[in-house]
Design a protein around this motif. Sequence first.
Motif, PDB file in Angstrom:
ATOM      1  N   GLU A 192       0.810  -1.214   0.000  1.00  0.00           N
ATOM      2  CA  GLU A 192       0.000   0.000   0.000  1.00  0.00           C
ATOM      3  C   GLU A 192       0.851   1.274   0.000  1.00  0.00           C
ATOM      4  N   THR A 193       2.145   1.131  -0.170  1.00  0.00           N
ATOM      5  CA  THR A 193       3.028   2.293  -0.251  1.00  0.00           C
ATOM      6  C   THR A 193       3.620   2.386  -1.652  1.00  0.00           C
ATOM      7  N   VAL A 194       3.951   3.599  -2.067  1.00  0.00           N
ATOM      8  CA  VAL A 194       4.509   3.822  -3.395  1.00  0.00           C
ATOM      9  C   VAL A 194       6.017   3.576  -3.346  1.00  0.00           C
ATOM     10  N   THR A 195       6.474   2.704  -4.230  1.00  0.00           N
ATOM     11  CA  THR A 195       7.897   2.386  -4.287  1.00  0.00           C
ATOM     12  C   THR A 195       8.319   2.123  -5.725  1.00  0.00           C
ATOM     13  N   SER A 196       9.499   2.606  -6.089  1.00  0.00           N
ATOM     14  CA  SER A 196      10.006   2.396  -7.446  1.00  0.00           C
ATOM     15  C   SER A 196      10.325   0.936  -7.713  1.00  0.00           C
ATOM     16  N   LYS A 197      10.444   0.128  -6.655  1.00  0.00           N
ATOM     17  CA  LYS A 197      10.747  -1.290  -6.831  1.00  0.00           C
ATOM     18  C   LYS A 197       9.539  -2.069  -7.362  1.00  0.00           C
ATOM     19  N   ILE A 198       8.346  -1.528  -7.198  1.00  0.00           N
ATOM     20  CA  ILE A 198       7.130  -2.182  -7.683  1.00  0.00           C
ATOM     21  C   ILE A 198       6.404  -1.186  -8.580  1.00  0.00           C
TER      22      ILE A 198
END
Length: 321
Positions: A192-198
């Motif tokens: 539910e968090t924004v991450t460049s890995k996903i």
Amino acid sequence: MSDSETAYPVATHQKYEALIARAKQAPSARTIVVHPCDETSLRGALEAAEENLIVPTLVGPRHKINAVAQAHGLDLSPFEIIDVPHSDAAAARAVELIREAKGEVLMKGSLHTDELMRAVTSSTTGLRTARRISHVFVMDVPTYPETLFVTDAAINIAPDLDVKRDIVQNAIDLFNQTGLGTPRVAILSAVETVTSKIPSTIDAAALCKMAERGQITGGLLEGPLAFDNAIDPEAARIKGINSPVAGRAQILVVPNLEAGNMLAKNLTFLARADAAGIVLGARVPIVLTSRADSLRTRLASCAVAVLLADARRRAAAVPSA
């Protein structure tokens, strides 16, 4: 018994019954049934006609359709049959009939989905619009209080952000036009968090911003959300997600076709959900059914298409200002 087991009582598919009842109040939709050359597809079309949901025109090899009807005691006398030699020709002729305004809904029979969609998506003779074509499973999950839309689990394999915008808008429009109100839309990912890995979390955040800027309209968007945070209020509370969507989602937008297909089938086979299928973004709604679909699911698929066709009919009748 666990909290998750007591969160929602097990219902008996009342949501589909409500959709079908609402559709019966609308005029029957003129429906082009493509290659109904097995018992399941032919009987499904005739039963939808008996329920006054559709007025079918059967397109396919006449001798095959008649043979199926005779083998299973089905009466075809009230219905028009348009004779063509094979399934490819049936798909092409069905699309022509829609372009000639002879039908308001397209229904898949016993041909492969790819055959039908090739005719639908042809750049010269098909049924494309400015909107990307996408698929929605309209799911009746006995243990969930809402009618649940899952998109896109059947057509767009790895959609980019622009395609996802159309997928979301198609689903919202369907929800609105079938009389279900303003939907709560969860853009799903693994976290539910924004991450460049996903990358799907970045797409989810961008879609929510697009909704804020009016590029997506008619629904409440939240994302990224993991599946549990989208459909379980307690999971959302524990994660500290304060949102009108979290824990109460009505539309689940998946990152890609693989995720959507697995989610829909998990709900179908583990939660005993029914999954009606409809294709959006073409000139008319397209009913996609499976040989494994129950009668209730087939009628629900038709009901959704009928409600959508009726909404379009009424919108076209309103003069522009």
